[in-house]
Design an enzyme around this catalytic site. Structure first.
Site, PDB file in Angstrom:
ATOM      1  N   ASP A 596     -30.403  81.180-103.014  1.00 56.00           N
ATOM      2  CA  ASP A 596     -31.035  81.553-101.740  1.00 56.00           C
ATOM      3  C   ASP A 596     -32.547  81.679-101.887  1.00 56.00           C
ATOM      4  OD1 ASP A 596     -28.633  83.687-100.023  1.00 56.00           O
ATOM      5  OD2 ASP A 596     -28.320  81.894-101.225  1.00 56.00           O
ATOM      6  N   HIS A 598     -34.480  82.101 -98.584  1.00 58.11           N
ATOM      7  CA  HIS A 598     -34.715  82.979 -97.432  1.00 58.11           C
ATOM      8  C   HIS A 598     -36.191  83.078 -97.044  1.00 58.11           C
ATOM      9  CE1 HIS A 598     -30.836  84.338 -96.194  1.00 58.11           C
ATOM     10  NE2 HIS A 598     -30.485  84.720 -97.407  1.00 58.11           N
ATOM     11  N   ASP A 630     -29.385  78.649 -97.348  1.00 63.63           N
ATOM     12  CA  ASP A 630     -30.136  79.835 -96.928  1.00 63.63           C
ATOM     13  C   ASP A 630     -31.621  79.650 -97.194  1.00 63.63           C
ATOM     14  OD1 ASP A 630     -27.997  82.802 -97.125  1.00 63.63           O
ATOM     15  OD2 ASP A 630     -27.854  80.958 -95.977  1.00 63.63           O
ATOM     16  N   ASP A 633     -34.731  82.508 -92.535  1.00 65.85           N
ATOM     17  CA  ASP A 633     -34.411  83.907 -92.202  1.00 65.85           C
ATOM     18  C   ASP A 633     -34.912  84.862 -93.279  1.00 65.85           C
ATOM     19  OD1 ASP A 633     -33.270  83.413 -89.758  1.00 65.85           O
ATOM     20  OD2 ASP A 633     -31.203  83.514 -90.454  1.00 65.85           O
ATOM     21  N   ARG A 634     -35.083  86.109 -92.854  1.00 65.31           N
ATOM     22  CA  ARG A 634     -35.420  87.226 -93.733  1.00 65.31           C
ATOM     23  C   ARG A 634     -36.881  87.224 -94.194  1.00 65.31           C
ATOM     24  NH1 ARG A 634     -30.919  90.382 -92.953  1.00 65.31           N
ATOM     25  NH2 ARG A 634     -29.012  89.449 -93.732  1.00 65.31           N
ATOM     26  N   ASN A 662     -24.972  79.829 -94.948  1.00 62.94           N
ATOM     27  CA  ASN A 662     -24.495  80.467 -93.724  1.00 62.94           C
ATOM     28  C   ASN A 662     -25.623  80.745 -92.731  1.00 62.94           C
ATOM     29  OD1 ASN A 662     -25.261  82.558 -95.708  1.00 62.94           O
ATOM     30  ND2 ASN A 662     -24.698  83.988 -94.097  1.00 62.94           N
ATOM     31  N   HIS A 663     -26.878  80.788 -93.210  1.00 59.03           N
ATOM     32  CA  HIS A 663     -27.997  81.013 -92.287  1.00 59.03           C
ATOM     33  C   HIS A 663     -28.509  79.720 -91.672  1.00 59.03           C
ATOM     34  CE1 HIS A 663     -29.068  85.364 -92.571  1.00 59.03           C
ATOM     35  NE2 HIS A 663     -28.199  85.265 -93.571  1.00 59.03           N
ATOM     36  N   HIS A 715     -22.266  77.235-101.180  1.00 51.26           N
ATOM     37  CA  HIS A 715     -23.085  78.403-100.835  1.00 51.26           C
ATOM     38  C   HIS A 715     -22.316  79.709-101.002  1.00 51.26           C
ATOM     39  CE1 HIS A 715     -26.206  80.803 -99.048  1.00 51.26           C
ATOM     40  NE2 HIS A 715     -25.292  81.367 -98.277  1.00 51.26           N
ATOM     41  N   ARG A 766     -18.818  92.249 -95.182  1.00 50.86           N
ATOM     42  CA  ARG A 766     -19.745  91.564 -94.281  1.00 50.86           C
ATOM     43  C   ARG A 766     -19.259  91.569 -92.839  1.00 50.86           C
ATOM     44  NH1 ARG A 766     -23.611  88.198 -96.795  1.00 50.86           N
ATOM     45  NH2 ARG A 766     -23.279  87.911 -99.029  1.00 50.86           N
ATOM     46  N   HIS A 794     -25.541  83.034-102.001  1.00 52.20           N
ATOM     47  CA  HIS A 794     -25.043  83.892-100.921  1.00 52.20           C
ATOM     48  C   HIS A 794     -25.215  85.391-101.147  1.00 52.20           C
ATOM     49  CE1 HIS A 794     -23.001  84.619 -97.234  1.00 52.20           C
ATOM     50  NE2 HIS A 794     -21.844  84.986 -97.734  1.00 52.20           N
TER      51      HIS A 794
END
Length: 892
Positions: A596, A598, A630, A633-634, A662-663, A715, A766, A794
């Site tokens: 990831d 992000h 991923d 995001d973040r 997943n993002h 992922h 989650r 992940h």
């Protein structure tokens, strides 16, 4: 003062009778009772979700009609009834084994497909503090008495208990017959022999109380609500009990104004919303009016009744009673939740009437459109005072700067409280996936049968080949190199000269050790580069502007350098490549694997700087690059991250590889920063258009990658549904999360269980519908598919990489100091041609030294990052017990 408007919150739901509930015989009907427990149990192989009703009082003595103050419970039972949510039928159960004594006012909690009971009061007085487990795993239901060593909570009643973080059984408050209690105890269900540990939490401790409620949120917070103190005064407060990464527990007071003080009520979490019903006031007077139904929305930090946000106590009788509210005028009842439904059974009305009605309510539906106000900073959850250092990344580091370990209060809040908004988003996607799967069930079943048959045929035909492949010394086998390459944390200056190698045995946060191998890494001859052109060489412009490993700096002006037209051109060129690629990429070593990112573009540049970057001036001519999703995001620079990776994919289509995380889904990145970043940096119109175009591209991304047919990269994980690589290959793209199958959900969202001792499938914190999978699942998957290793991303892990299932699975995370709070290292895995894997790490940079030249830029970035993360707290760092002799507990 009236609370600020929060238009995204949903009022408390109203309850109705479950008219469809049935039973075959009179014995199967639970009958009127109070002081019982109702517990939701996860589905098993032969059963869907069930509610387990146990114990309680089936008669009372005294009460209002007798003229004698107070009541006495009678007819206390230990009967067990099961309600099948799918068939809507009650059944009386007769489990084998030693049953617990008849009791009421006890506590119960679900642990997977088992229910644990403790304490209570019966005809002979207090029940013992023994733990009884009702095992529902198979059709032979059985009672077990759990052996617990050492002292424990002791006999008590009117207490509360639940399973926290899918692991820790926590019991709080109650009455031991002498006094009202304020203590809290925890039992680690993953550590044998079982022992109770008395907690000494920090923070604002709640008063001693009995007849309170407690329910665990999916991210690992226990919320204690209401109760009656030692003076008999009903309480209206609520407290959250959390565990930090260093094992220290802390109480924190929940915000908001409760509609009413209460005790002998019931409460249960659905997502981030605690649903509270019924209860009584001092003297046993029922709660009347709007206060009878309430919700504490822990994501928004407000209490709600059926009309909306509560700003003052509303427990006043109405001249025109609402029948829906009158239905909840009860106490000593029990509730449980299944998916988005809240079920309620029985209780006591007006002090002397036992109830046997069965009610249900629906939690708020997920809002697919997120109002702009959700990004306002007034929706912060609990306030806590945290004085703990983050968990140390590894023993070999020579200390830590105070600036790194003393995280600002909001940031640490966000780390400890996993994102309930994410859980809600996951729930919505899961429901859509489940519906899509149900609509095509016949086709899915036939596909699964064909897959199963083909696997059996391959296995029966290819046994000889399997054996020869395993025993052939010329065949390469996957090995993890005994030493990892580490960039030490520096105080000032550049990174040069601070690279060293460390034995894997020195990684404190690594789960377990593997036997070292002496094989050395080697590289093949240079590869021929096949390049693809984008319109007007746009991708070259992106690479020239962004690929600056040594001297890239975050722009002081946050306006993005590409316009929406250029974003569209870049996405189109990359999309044409992804369309031609298979769903499961077939790759060869040597290759670098990234976890990831992000949006932490600075970490990507640091990894490129230290360990090589994809350019003819770098190492692209002899090693490939694989990114596990991923990308957005973040973080602060999702746009830079995804545009550079797409440009590199266009420039080196056979050497740079991207799979989906997943993002990379509109439902998720609309909530967690990417959409907001596009709007903030490109303007509203261009930003929304670019965000939409990126998400169209994401639907074409490959979903997994195979390296030399020995290593599978994905992922998330294999979840409950994935048994063969062929299942992934059959997924057709473009594919969106809402129409994807359960296979896609498992592939992008599932996680390994907490450690190697937890096998099988467990619920995932989650969100509802997601699972964790054990080492047995990993071993079986690798064996069936002739694989030696799974590499997945992940989850944030403290050392950047972490082994699981005796080394058959590695979790990889490349962003350091995740969301500015985790203080974790970032890592990549370099897979050599001999399939020797070398972890290479970077550690978080210390806070920048402020200067007149740098402070405005950093202040701008920090402010934007802080505002972004306030609304979307990160999922907690993956935590595991480090060794059997450690006294501290790892936070999940």
């Amino acid at each position: 003062m009236a609370a600020a408007p929060k238009p995204w919150v949903i009022p408390a739901p109203l309850y109705r009778e479950v008219e469809e509930a049935s039973w075959d015989t009179a014995e199967d009907a639970p009958g009127p009772r109070c002081g019982h427990s109702l517990t939701a149990v996860a589905p098993t192989k032969n059963h869907g979700p069930r509610l387990i009703l146990f114990g309680g009082a089936t008669a009372i003595e005294g009460g209002a009609s007798s003229g004698v103050p107070g009541i006495r419970l009678a007819g206390v039972t230990n009967s067990v009834h099961s309600y099948d949510v799918n068939s809507k039928k009650w059944t009386r159960m007769h489990p084998a084994g030693e049953a617990p004594s008849p009791r009421a006012a006890h506590a119960a909690a679900a642990v997977g497909t088992m229910v644990v009971f403790q304490g209570g009061i019966g005809p002979a007085g207090h029940s013992t503090d023994d733990l009884y487990v009702l095992d529902l795993t198979n059709d032979k239901f059985k009672w077990h008495r759990v052996v617990v060593q050492g002292p424990g909570p002791g006999p008590r009643y009117g207490h509360a208990m639940d399973l926290v973080a899918q692991r820790y059984l926590v019991t709080v408050s109650g009455n031991d017959g002498k006094r009202v209690l304020s203590d809290a105890w925890v039992l680690d269900t993953a550590q044998k022999p079982y022992r109770w540990q008395k907690l000494n939490p920090e923070g604002d401790r709640p008063l001693g109380r009995m007849y309170a409620s407690a329910s665990a949120r999916s991210d690992g917070m226990l919320l204690l609500c209401g109760g009656r103190d030692s003076s008999g005064v009903p309480l209206s407060d609520a407290y959250g009990l959390l565990m930090h990464t260093n094992g220290q527990w802390e109480w924190t007071l929940a915000p908001g104004v409760s509609p009413s003080p209460r005790y002998q009520h019931a409460a249960v979490f659905v997502g981030a919303r605690l649903h509270v019903t019924g209860g009584v006031l001092r003297g046993g007077r029922s709660i009347e009016g709007e206060g009878a139904i309430a919700v504490l929305d822990t994501a928004a930090g407000v209490w709600l009744d059926k009309n909306g946000i509560v700003t003052s106590s509303r427990n006043k009788p109405s001249n025109d009673p609402d029948p829906a509210l009158e239905l909840l005028r009860r106490c000593r009842h029990a509730v449980a939740s299944v998916s988005s439904q809240i079920f309620l059974f029985g209780g006591l009305l007006k002090g002397d009437m036992l109830l046997d009605d069965f009610l249900v309510a629906e939690n708020s539906p997920f809002q697919s459109e997120v109002p702009n106000s959700i990004y306002n900073t007034d929706g912060v959850t609990f306030e806590t005072n945290h004085n703990h250092d983050s968990a140390s990344t590894s023993n070999h580091q020579n200390g830590r700067s105070e600036a790194n370990s003393s995280t600002d209060q909001h940031s640490l809040n966000m780390l400890i409280q996993a994102s309930e908004e994410e859980a809600e988003a996951v729930s919505a996607v899961w429901r859509a996936a489940k519906e899509a799967s149900a609509n095509s069930s016949d086709e899915s079943l036939s596909d699964e049968k064909e897959t199963s048959d083909s696997l059996i045929d391959e296995k029966s035909v290819g046994n000889e080949n399997d054996n020869s492949d395993v025993n052939d010394p010329l065949q390469p086998h996957v090995k993890l190199h005994p030493r990892a390459v580490v960039v030490a944390k520096e105080t000032v200056g550049n990174l040069g000269g601070l690279v060293r190698q460390l034995s894997l045995d020195q990684f404190e946060n690594e789960s377990r050790r593997m036997h070292p191998s002496n094989a050395e890494q080697s590289y093949p001859p240079r590869k021929h580069l096949n390049r693809q052109k984008s319109p007007q060489g746009l991708h070259k412009k992106v690479i020239s502007f962004l690929l600056r490993p040594r001297n890239w700096k975050a722009p002081a002006n946050r306006a993005f350098f590409l316009d929406s037209y250029e974003v569209g051109e870049l996405c189109y060129a990359a999309e044409q490549i992804f369309i031609q690629e298979p769903t499961v990429l077939q790759l060869k070593a040597p290759i670098k694997v990234f976890g990831d990112l992000h949006g932490q573009f600075g970490d990507l540049m640091r990894l490129f700087d230290e360990y090589g970057y994809p350019s003819t001036a770098g190492d692209i001519t002899y090693i490939d690059y694989l990114f596990l999703g991923d990308y957005v995001d973040r973080g602060q620079h999702s746009l830079e991250t995804i545009t550079l990776l797409l440009a590199l994919k266009i420039e080196y289509p056979e050497n740079v590889h991207l799979i989906r995380g997943n993002h990379e889904a509109a439902d998720i990145n609309a909530l967690f920063g990417f959409r907001l970043e596009c709007i903030e940096r490109m303007g509203e119109s261009d930003g929304i258009w670019a965000w939409t175009r990126f998400n169209q591209l994401f639907n074409y991304l490959p979903l997994a990658a195979s390296i030399d047919k020995k290593i599978i990269c994905m992922h998330g994980g294999i979840g409950r549904s994935i048994t063969s690589v062929e299942q992934i290959e059959k997924l057709e793209r473009p594919i969106t999360m809402d129409v994807g199958s359960i296979i896609l959900m498992d592939l992008l969202w599932s996680d390994p269980t907490e450690n190697d001792s937890i096998e099988g499938l467990r619920p995932n914190a989650r969100g509802p519908g997601l699972v964790t999978f054990g080492p047995d699942r990993v071993a079986d998957f690798c064996k069936r598919n002739k694989l030696q290793l799974i590499i997945r991303a992940h989850e944030c892990v403290m050392d950047g990489f972490e082994r699981f299932a005796q080394g058959q699975l590695i979790t990889l995370f490349s962003a350091t100091n995740y969301c500015g709070t985790a203080n974790n290292a970032g890592a990549i895995l370099v897979v050599g041609r001999g399939l020797v894997i070398v972890p290479k790490l970077i550690h978080p940079l210390p806070p920048p030294i402020q200067s007149p030249e740098s402070s405005p830029e950093h202040a701008s970035d920090d402010t934007w990052m802080q505002e972004l993360n306030i609304q979307r707290p990160p999922t907690p760092t993956r935590g595991r017990p480090q060794s059997a002799d450690r006294s501290s507990l790892a936070y999940i």
